[in-house]
Motif scaffolding. Structure first.
Motif, mmCIF file in Angstrom:
data_model
loop_
_atom_site.group_PDB
_atom_site.id
_atom_site.type_symbol
_atom_site.label_atom_id
_atom_site.label_comp_id
_atom_site.label_asym_id
_atom_site.label_seq_id
_atom_site.Cartn_x
_atom_site.Cartn_y
_atom_site.Cartn_z
ATOM 1 N N GLY A 104 48.846 49.043 49.452
ATOM 2 C CA GLY A 104 49.234 49.353 48.083
ATOM 3 C C GLY A 104 49.082 48.197 47.127
ATOM 4 N N SER A 105 48.531 47.064 47.591
ATOM 5 C CA SER A 105 48.277 45.950 46.678
ATOM 6 C C SER A 105 47.237 46.376 45.643
ATOM 7 N N VAL A 106 47.488 46.053 44.391
ATOM 8 C CA VAL A 106 46.673 46.560 43.284
ATOM 9 C C VAL A 106 45.755 45.462 42.778
ATOM 10 N N SER A 119 41.941 50.342 38.015
ATOM 11 C CA SER A 119 42.742 49.809 39.115
ATOM 12 C C SER A 119 42.327 50.407 40.447
ATOM 13 N N ALA A 121 43.871 50.368 44.623
ATOM 14 C CA ALA A 121 44.994 50.037 45.489
ATOM 15 C C ALA A 121 44.525 50.055 46.936
ATOM 16 N N ASP A 291 46.458 55.250 41.982
ATOM 17 C CA ASP A 291 47.746 54.565 41.948
ATOM 18 C C ASP A 291 48.749 55.340 42.784
ATOM 19 N N SER A 418 48.917 42.075 42.116
ATOM 20 C CA SER A 418 50.084 41.783 42.951
ATOM 21 C C SER A 418 50.049 40.311 43.341
#
Length: 656
Positions: A104-106, A119, A121, A291, A418
């Motif tokens: 889930g790091s963006v 973006s 993820a 996201d 992140s």
């Protein structure tokens, strides 16, 4: 053929005005001035215009009825598909402890005044292990295993391969632990000895042992010019890297192998190695243009059947490895651990009153519970359970976003949103692919007749193509043809994945069908194919071509720029995705003729005329050329693929 929609009232604005003036003559004979300048006529025209607008809206009623009819058939809008890409996280330096990049790091593209950030993820956790080299060895194709670790840096340099390198000679670097998905930096101290090669294209390939075979590593950079000068080599280790035994040593091996030098000059002598060390400096992980939204409360149940709730951030993407789960907490419960899981279904046809099921409309983000239907005998049948009155409903996690805007070019995603310790940079080596915009109502109206005709069963070739696109919207092209030969009772579904390229050049590896997509298509067709029909889902056969072209430029044009523009035109026209006369991909089975080059290059700015064009059939892998010709015939399962084109531009005023 579409059915003609009825015109409920076909009167025009002028007909309404004329009809009103006719009534005026009959009922008000003293009103004789019917000119446009008369105020009364102005009022007549005003009301005629308002009536014309009412008639226009009245004639839109059949469109609404048509859409409602499609809803009764179960036709829903396709949700957008999210683009996927592999992200590379590079550390500031090698770390002695594992570095974790959470799922889930963006990461995103750079935001500009005219373009918002796009973006991505990460879908999995990335663990960059602190692997380092502990053994270096050589193994010629016809020789024995030799451990070179003790001799590095203290004695004379050792040859990386045999005295005259042969195909299969290898230099082995053993790591102290496996490094799957890692970026490994190998630092070499070398002396010039590997004569004969082209330093910019040495006949070498880096590989890693993945348990069953030696898998090729992606080469990020090589500063050693074929192991001839000191420098660094960065490779991306594939997933599945593991420990094995080579010769008398056991390690997590990487190796540099001498390969067939087709189109490249071979070694005449072996390069000399003084020392070699290796360490992990980063890792690769999959990311998606979406996201994640976690633990979103969508409402409180009123206890009735068929109730509907909506998420806050539509659309809801269908992720093959992450399903939408609804959690329900009874209002009478005070223990948060008593959340009940409800499963997502596409239809309530098989649901019973005890099944905790719900459906999702991806485009609007609506969550619906099963209805209750009155049977002919007056009894009520409930299709799916209903949350009790007062129960709190929340979605554990869902993904939103997607669309074609996520198909970004390489090296465009580089902003880390992140905070992750020790991570210095992040980037995408390849272009993101698979992003598709959601379906519009107009597109669904065109799809309606196909849905009604096939009834979700594969009978005709068009049915197989339609169901394949429905199962994998990210595919660029789909074609269904008879298998032919001994498999006369079978069908071949040819699929081409999307691989956008700004200049038309596509690496053959990017046209490889991902196994996850293939499995999804096969599962969808197996459920709907006719009994006795064998279906094979595979890529088409790519026929490589090459053009050698000599052309003349106009006096005011730079030959170098004309050559680049001409190359882009050829790569774009003879292209499986964007080529052909219509620009939607080279047609299956369409022959390639040398005469088309003159038409394509004649439209390139700066080209005066084409002197000569020669067509070759080329092997897409080895680039080996066949004899020149004027035409290459393709079969129904073949697609053209531009291997390379050689273009020489000369100003017109210079003699040939």
């Amino acid at each position: 053929m579409n059915l003609p929609a009825p015109n409920l009232d076909d009167r025009t604005f002028q007909q309404l005005v004329d009809e009103a003036k006719h009534h005026i003559q009959r009922r008000c004979p003293t009103w004789t001035n019917h000119n446009v300048s008369d105020p009364g006529v102005t009022l007549v025209e005003t009301f005629a215009w308002m009536t014309d607008q009412l008639l226009y809206r009245l004639n839109r009623v059949p469109d609404r009825n048509y859409v409602k009819f499609l809803e009764l058939l179960g036709v829903t809008l396709f949700e957008p598909a999210a683009a996927r890409v592999e992200m590379s996280f590079r550390l500031s330096s090698h770390q002695p402890v594992p570095v974790r990049v959470p799922a889930g790091s963006v990461v995103s593209t750079l935001r500009t005044p005219g373009q918002p950030a796009i973006s991505f993820a990460t879908t999995d956790e990335l663990v960059i292990v602190p692997a380092v080299s502990r053994i270096v060895a050589t193994l010629p194709a016809d020789g024995g295993f030799a451990d070179r670790t003790a001799a590095m840096g203290v004695g004379a340099p050792f040859p990386a391969f045999a005295e005259r390198p042969q195909v299969g000679d290898a230099l082995y670097v053993g790591l102290d632990r496996p490094a799957p998905g890692a970026i490994v930096l190998l630092q070499f101290v070398c002396r010039i000895g590997g004569h004969g090669i082209d330093p910019s294209a040495p006949p070498l390939r880096w590989e890693a042992w993945t348990g069953t075979e030696w898998s090729e590593c992606t080469l990020e950079r090589d500063d050693t010019k074929g192991l001839n000068v000191s420098g660094g080599v960065e490779v991306h280790v594939p997933a599945g890297h593991t420990i094995t035994s080579v010769g008398t040593a056991t390690a997590a091996w990487l190796r540099c192998t001498v390969v067939e030098a087709t189109g490249r000059r071979p070694y005449r002598s072996s390069p000399l190695i003084v020392s070699c060390t290796a360490a992990t400096i980063g890792g690769d992980v999959a990311a998606v243009n979406a996201d994640p939204v976690a633990a979103e409360v969508v409402g409180v149940s009123d206890g009735t059947s068929g109730q509907t709730f909506a998420v806050l951030h539509p659309p809801v993407l269908r992720m093959p490895d992450d399903q939408v789960v609804l959690e329900v907490l009874d209002g009478a419960s005070v223990d948060p651990a008593e959340w009940q899981e409800w499963a997502r279904v596409d239809t309530f046809a098989e649901s019973t009153a005890e099944d905790r099921h719900f459906a999702v409309e991806p485009t609007t983000g609506e969550l619906t519970f099963g209805p209750v239907v009155r049977s002919a005998d007056g009894t009520l049948r409930r299709y799916g359970a209903v949350p009790p009155k007062g129960a709190v409903l929340r979605v554990r996690r869902y993904w939103t976003g997607g669309g074609a805007r996520g198909n970004v070019a390489p090296r465009m995603v580089g902003v880390l949103r992140s905070s992750i310790p020790y991570v210095a940079t992040v980037y995408n080596r390849l272009a993101a692919t698979g992003g598709v915009d959601g379906e519009t109502v107009e597109e669904a109206k065109l799809r309606g007749p196909i849905e009604l005709r096939s009834r979700n069963r594969a009978v005709t070739a068009e049915d197989y193509e339609y169901l394949t696109r429905q199962a994998a919207p990210s595919l660029a092209r789909v074609r269904c043809v008879p298998a032919g030969g001994a498999a006369a009772d079978g069908l071949r579904v040819l699929v081409v994945p999307d691989a956008p390229s700004p200049d038309g050049r596509i690496a053959l590896g990017r046209l490889r069908l991902p196994e996850s997509v293939r499995d999804r298509v096969v599962a969808a067709l197996e459920e709907r194919r006719m009994v006795g029909v064998r279906v094979s889902v595979e890529p088409p056969s790519y026929v490589g071509i090459r053009f050698d072209v000599r052309l003349r430029t106009r006096p005011d044009a730079a030959p170098e720029r004309v050559e680049q523009a001409a190359a882009t035109a050829l790569y774009g026209y003879f292209n499986p995705l964007t080529g052909g006369p219509r620009g939607d991909g080279w047609p299956f089975g369409r022959p390639v003729q040398v005469g088309e080059v003159y038409a394509v290059l004649g439209r390139v700015p700066g080209v005066d005329f084409v002197e000569e064009a020669v067509l070759f059939r080329a092997n897409p892998l080895t680039k080996e050329l066949s004899p020149a010709g004027d035409r290459i015939d393709l079969e129904a399962t073949h697609l053209v693929f531009s291997v390379e084109h050689d273009i020489v531009a000369t100003p017109s005023e210079v003699a040939a």
